[in-house]
Design an enzyme around this catalytic site. Sequence first.
Site, PDB file in Angstrom:
ATOM      1  N   ASP A 140       0.829  -1.216   0.000  1.00  0.00           N
ATOM      2  CA  ASP A 140       0.000   0.000   0.000  1.00  0.00           C
ATOM      3  C   ASP A 140       0.865   1.269   0.000  1.00  0.00           C
ATOM      4  O   ASP A 140       2.042   1.234   0.354  1.00  0.00           O
ATOM      5  CB  ASP A 140      -0.876   0.054   1.266  1.00  0.00           C
ATOM      6  CG  ASP A 140      -2.004  -0.963   1.212  1.00  0.00           C
ATOM      7  OD1 ASP A 140      -2.021  -1.783   0.290  1.00  0.00           O
ATOM      8  OD2 ASP A 140      -2.861  -0.923   2.124  1.00  0.00           O
TER       9      ASP A 140
ATOM     10  N   HIS B 203       3.801  -2.172   3.072  1.00  0.00           N
ATOM     11  CA  HIS B 203       3.850  -0.871   2.415  1.00  0.00           C
ATOM     12  C   HIS B 203       5.156  -0.764   1.633  1.00  0.00           C
ATOM     13  O   HIS B 203       6.206  -1.122   2.163  1.00  0.00           O
ATOM     14  CB  HIS B 203       3.751   0.247   3.462  1.00  0.00           C
ATOM     15  CG  HIS B 203       2.472   0.182   4.251  1.00  0.00           C
ATOM     16  ND1 HIS B 203       2.324  -0.655   5.335  1.00  0.00           N
ATOM     17  CD2 HIS B 203       1.286   0.812   4.079  1.00  0.00           C
ATOM     18  CE1 HIS B 203       1.097  -0.517   5.817  1.00  0.00           C
ATOM     19  NE2 HIS B 203       0.435   0.350   5.077  1.00  0.00           N
TER      20      HIS B 203
HETATM   21 ZN    ZN Z   1      -2.466   3.125   3.444  1.00  0.00          ZN
END
Ligand code: ZN
Length: 380
Positions: free
Chosen positions: A161, A305
């Site tokens: 993400d 991430h």
């Molecule tokens: Zn996020």
Amino acid sequence: MKNKMKIIQYAVTILVIIVLLCGIFSIIKRLTGTSSTDKLSNNVSKEQGKVVEKEVDNSVPLTKLSISAPEGTIRVGETMNLDIAYEPNNATNTELKWSCSDKGAVSVSEDGVIEPANDAAKKTVTVTAKTTDGSDLSASFQLRIYPEIDPSEPMVAITFDDGPYEPTTTPILDALEENYAKATFFCLGQNVNLYPELVQREYELGMEVGTHTLSHVQLTTLSSSELETEITDSIDALKNAIGVAPTLMRPPYGDVNQDVLNAVGSHNLCCVNWSLDTEDWKTKNADDTYRMVMTATDGDVVLLHDIHDYNVAAVERFVKDLQAEGFQLVTVSEMYEARGETLDPGTIHYRTDPTTQASEETTAALEEDGAGVNADEETR
Ligand code: ZN
């Protein structure tokens, strides 16, 4: 008796006429045949005394040839229709001769359907087509061949993400590329606008590209018009970068309600949260991220991430080690398809096989802490 003789005479006369007509017809056929087919190849074949199996008409040669694959990647077991374009339209011989930089790694049918060989996985090849009409034109494209997905073997969907972010997304993509592993990137629209070339690379490598909204806002706090803007702007950012609209969305903080699901559903988006949170944003080191990912079980959707530098070393380790443990690293959509589960617009998912205990625990945990919402947390 006399009548019988007459009948025989008539029959013989008719037979002679038929034989003569056949002879004349074959002479005409040979004469006209020579004038309408390729004289050069006929002459050559006569000189060498060989039989020409197929007469080729090269009278209108090709002047332009271009070949492209709709996608730069393919899995063993899949086929793909190639886009073949040539000029002029009335070219008389459009037959192509195909070759591959790795001999036998792919085959191409007469109508342009390409298929990798069973042993061609983890190869990146150059496929070339050459004209056969003497025009000496050729066209090439590159194809990256991933292993076939075996639904009976374990698989996980690694998801990243908040990117793309050049300093970290690039080495993460390098590690995935090197190991012929796939992942899903839920991109922030504002970062897509900053680094469109990174999203293009994700897409060209066969990664799945989903949206994580435009600016990482908590969707349940927005008015319906603000929500609409967040969604449409994030879709537009991806369309501008790679030319296609996403089908998957990861809501920031995993935060959704029915209004959000309805809104994203109206844009043909399906929400995908996660079943394994590495909490990389909290632990902030490669070893912890690595250890968390290695606890994955079959069907997990793993949250990471691609904006944290410490995750680069973790990815470089766990991609190899998960594969060594027999996991197939696939995109979210590939995993759902392989398991016969659907990702319908306006619905939310956490992992494949939603009846498993792990999924129920994940759902319960999300409900307990407000569907994973904690806007004070740095990122999710
Ligand atoms: Zn996020």
